[in-house]
Design an enzyme around this catalytic site. Structure first.
Site, mmCIF file in Angstrom:
data_model
loop_
_atom_site.group_PDB
_atom_site.id
_atom_site.type_symbol
_atom_site.label_atom_id
_atom_site.label_comp_id
_atom_site.label_asym_id
_atom_site.label_seq_id
_atom_site.Cartn_x
_atom_site.Cartn_y
_atom_site.Cartn_z
ATOM 1 N N TYR A 80 0.774 -1.355 0.097
ATOM 2 C CA TYR A 80 0.062 0.065 -0.114
ATOM 3 C C TYR A 80 0.963 1.209 0.019
ATOM 4 O O TYR A 80 1.721 1.301 0.725
ATOM 5 C CB TYR A 80 -0.996 -0.110 1.210
ATOM 6 C CG TYR A 80 -2.461 -0.029 0.819
ATOM 7 C CD1 TYR A 80 -2.951 1.444 0.058
ATOM 8 C CD2 TYR A 80 -3.310 -1.084 1.040
ATOM 9 C CE1 TYR A 80 -4.038 1.244 -0.496
ATOM 10 C CE2 TYR A 80 -4.753 -0.825 0.463
ATOM 11 C CZ TYR A 80 -4.882 0.430 -0.092
ATOM 12 O OH TYR A 80 -6.199 0.315 -0.671
ATOM 13 N N GLU A 121 -0.171 4.829 -0.610
ATOM 14 C CA GLU A 121 -0.972 6.228 -0.668
ATOM 15 C C GLU A 121 -0.021 7.337 -0.364
ATOM 16 O O GLU A 121 0.968 7.251 0.400
ATOM 17 C CB GLU A 121 -2.137 6.260 0.295
ATOM 18 C CG GLU A 121 -3.376 5.567 -0.186
ATOM 19 C CD GLU A 121 -4.447 5.613 1.010
ATOM 20 O OE1 GLU A 121 -4.436 6.400 2.009
ATOM 21 O OE2 GLU A 121 -5.341 4.886 0.705
ATOM 22 N N ASP A 181 -4.859 13.915 -25.677
ATOM 23 C CA ASP A 181 -4.938 12.326 -25.093
ATOM 24 C C ASP A 181 -4.600 11.512 -26.270
ATOM 25 O O ASP A 181 -4.969 11.393 -27.140
ATOM 26 C CB ASP A 181 -6.419 12.197 -24.777
ATOM 27 C CG ASP A 181 -6.708 10.750 -24.554
ATOM 28 O OD1 ASP A 181 -5.749 10.001 -24.504
ATOM 29 O OD2 ASP A 181 -8.072 10.430 -24.033
ATOM 30 N N THR A 217 -2.796 6.409 -22.122
ATOM 31 C CA THR A 217 -3.004 5.066 -21.502
ATOM 32 C C THR A 217 -1.608 4.347 -21.764
ATOM 33 O O THR A 217 -0.951 4.942 -22.658
ATOM 34 C CB THR A 217 -3.906 4.276 -22.325
ATOM 35 O OG1 THR A 217 -3.910 4.232 -23.645
ATOM 36 C CG2 THR A 217 -5.394 4.728 -21.922
ATOM 37 N N LYS A 259 -1.626 0.557 -25.019
ATOM 38 C CA LYS A 259 -1.916 0.602 -26.538
ATOM 39 C C LYS A 259 -0.727 0.550 -27.278
ATOM 40 O O LYS A 259 0.011 -0.427 -27.239
ATOM 41 C CB LYS A 259 -2.870 1.586 -26.721
ATOM 42 C CG LYS A 259 -4.355 1.500 -26.110
ATOM 43 C CD LYS A 259 -5.412 2.745 -26.200
ATOM 44 C CE LYS A 259 -6.490 2.324 -25.335
ATOM 45 N NZ LYS A 259 -7.518 3.462 -25.499
ATOM 46 N N ARG A 287 -1.641 -2.134 -18.734
ATOM 47 C CA ARG A 287 -2.814 -0.977 -18.230
ATOM 48 C C ARG A 287 -2.425 -0.168 -17.332
ATOM 49 O O ARG A 287 -1.823 -0.631 -16.354
ATOM 50 C CB ARG A 287 -4.078 -1.989 -17.634
ATOM 51 C CG ARG A 287 -5.127 -2.242 -18.586
ATOM 52 C CD ARG A 287 -5.847 -3.417 -18.668
ATOM 53 N NE ARG A 287 -5.916 -4.090 -20.044
ATOM 54 C CZ ARG A 287 -6.493 -3.301 -20.913
ATOM 55 N NH1 ARG A 287 -7.194 -2.298 -20.650
ATOM 56 N NH2 ARG A 287 -6.467 -3.812 -22.046
HETATM 57 C C1 PLP Z 1 -8.360 3.920 -24.447
HETATM 58 C C2 PLP Z 1 -8.630 5.424 -24.106
HETATM 59 C C3 PLP Z 1 -8.892 6.223 -23.078
HETATM 60 C C4 PLP Z 1 -9.410 5.120 -21.730
HETATM 61 O O1 PLP Z 1 -8.633 4.253 -21.473
HETATM 62 P P1 PLP Z 1 -8.956 3.266 -20.436
HETATM 63 O O2 PLP Z 1 -7.776 2.729 -19.900
HETATM 64 O O3 PLP Z 1 -9.946 2.222 -21.180
HETATM 65 O O4 PLP Z 1 -9.933 3.817 -19.396
HETATM 66 C C5 PLP Z 1 -9.226 7.432 -22.987
HETATM 67 N N1 PLP Z 1 -9.003 8.037 -24.393
HETATM 68 C C6 PLP Z 1 -8.427 7.747 -25.446
HETATM 69 C C7 PLP Z 1 -8.342 8.303 -26.531
HETATM 70 C C8 PLP Z 1 -8.463 6.225 -25.520
HETATM 71 O O5 PLP Z 1 -8.292 5.794 -26.634
#
Ligand code: PLP
Length: 439
Positions: A50, A52, A196, A222, A225, A231
């Site tokens: 943990y 925090e 993003d 993220t 990807k 993740r």
């Molecule tokens: C995948 C994605 C997210 C969110 O990701 P999660 O891990 O599924 O919550 C946010 N913005 C964009 C552009 C994404 O492709």
């Protein structure tokens, strides 16, 4: 593996999932295959701790090593993306985006401006179904008729609506994003620009997509990807962001904890650090370049087979196919493709006349197959198979009545999983994938 002894059910399902991944072609553009090293860090004792707080400022004892791990993750991210600040604790992309709004906007007062979900924006870009569109005011922009960003319309909308934050970066946009143009618009209306880059982070660090670092104030991504990590997510502030508001790092840190989250996932943080080190290699740059080469070849092969690609092709890792000219539906196509061993997802196309659960398109991409070592030659084969599969589902009449549609879908699934042609393709897919082992 002790799991086999203690929990046969879960162990067996994991094994089956591993086989499914091995024997099928994963074209879902948001997915990838992580390295064994990443998964080793993820499946480690770090999950038991943990933590925090932040390095050197924790609420619990026992952080001699965890602090070093989190600092390493931060240092690697800062170096890789070229930013002065990063928070590596967001559990995933959605909470990362929400944290940015919490740090920059006043609820029920300030406005978020993002691309509409129906055009390839993300839920967390201010969609009304998402808390980001409920806690905050939001205004959504759209693409033009050909599926491109329409900067004239975006600028007009921004001037009229005066958003506090403009979001760029998408889930189904196959073209290069002009971050510079977005930066100019944001500056003109005094808004923050949040890029993003969840989908394209790997392409950006691989230098096959321009970086938003000089134009955006805040960058979220993220890590799972194209970046090919576990993740998770990162929130970054650029030099430009610090200039606009030197308090951004402090605000984002407290938006994450105590604002939104509790203890960070230390095992995830370590795995992110491992992935960031992998992403800084020449090998990864080659990988990113190959993702784009593969996507371009896949796109041109599909075009030759008569497929209608939104925007006419791709500059990045993904392709959005409009199946209307093929007289096929995206939902049915995705089910049929899976029966043939090709895993994709149904997706709305711009100005889609169909409802979101039965959209007119499918979205495919090359990050996962490129990780397996597939090249242009294999992309041609995938395009060929895709065409064969779509031929099997064209002219299927999707009933408009809801109850009738449910019955139709049951029958369709039963028929399609027994389709001889598709089963034959699935066998060929299995033969091909055997030559491209998973990491
Ligand atoms: C995948 C994605 C997210 C969110 O990701 P999660 O891990 O599924 O919550 C946010 N913005 C964009 C552009 C994404 O492709």
């Amino acid at each position: 593996m002790n799991l086999v002894k203690t929990d046969k059910e879960i162990a067996l399902l994991i094994k089956k999932e591993a086989t499914r991944q091995k024997e099928t072609i994963d074209l879902i553009p948001s997915e990838n295959h992580t390295s064994r090293a990443v998964r080793e860090a993820l499946g480690s004792v770090l999950t038991d701790k943990y933590s925090e707080g932040y390095p050197k400022k924790r609420y619990y004892q026992g952080h001699k090593y965890i602090d070093q791990i989190e600092i390493l993750a931060e240092e690697r991210a800062k170096k890789l993306f070229g930013v002065p600040y990063v928070n590596v604790q967001p559990y995933s992309g959605s909470p990362a985006n929400l944290a940015v709004y919490l740090a920059t906007c006043t609820p029920q007062k300030d406005k978020i401006m993002g691309l509409s979900l129906a055009f390839g924006g993300h839920l967390t870009h201010g969609q009304p179904q998402s808390s980001t569109g409920q806690f905050f005011k939001s205004v959504l922009y759209e693409l033009d008729k050909e599926g491109f960003l329409d900067f004239g319309a975006i600028e007009k909308l921004a001037q009229k609506e005066k958003p506090k934050i403009i979001v760029c970066g998408y889930t189904a946009y196959p073209r290069i994003i002009d971050f510079k143009r977005f930066g100019q618009i944001a500056d003109k209306v005094g808004a923050y620009l949040m890029a993003d880059i969840s989908h394209i982070a790997g392409l950006i660090v691989g230098r096959v997509h321009q970086s938003p670092v000089s134009f955006a104030h805040i960058i979220t991504t993220t890590t799972h990807k194209t970046l090919r990590g576990p993740r998770g997510a990162l929130i970054m502030v650029t030099e430009k962001g610090l200039e606009k508001n030197p308090d951004l790092p402090k605000k984002i840190d407290s938006a994450i904890i105590p604002g939104l989250q509790g203890g960070p996932h230390d095992h995830q943080t370590a795995a992110i650090a491992v992935a960031l080190a992998e992403a800084s290699t020449q090998e990864f740059k080659n990988y990113a370049a190959q993702i784009v080469k593969n996507a371009k070849r896949l796109a041109s092969s599909l075009s030759k087979a008569g497929f209608d690609l939104i925007s006419g092709g791709t500059d990045n890792h993904l392709i959005l196919i409009d199946l209307q000219n093929k007289k096929a539906n995206g939902a049915l196509a995705a089910i049929a493709l899976e029966a043939a061993g090709i895993v994709s997802n149904k997706n709305a196309v711009p100005f889609d006349p169909m409802p979101p659960f039965y959209p007119s398109g499918i979205r495919i991409g090359t990050p996962a197959v490129t990780t397996r070592g597939m090249k242009e030659k294999e992309m041609e084969k995938i395009a060929f198979w895709t065409n064969e599969v779509i031929e099997e589902v064209k002219n299927e009449k999707l009933p408009t009545d809801k109850a009738v549609r449910v019955e139709f879908m049951k029958d369709f699934r039963a028929r399609i999983t027994k389709n001889k042609k598709l089963l034959l393709i699935a066998k060929e897919v299995k033969n091909l994938t055997a030559k491209f082992p998973l990491p």
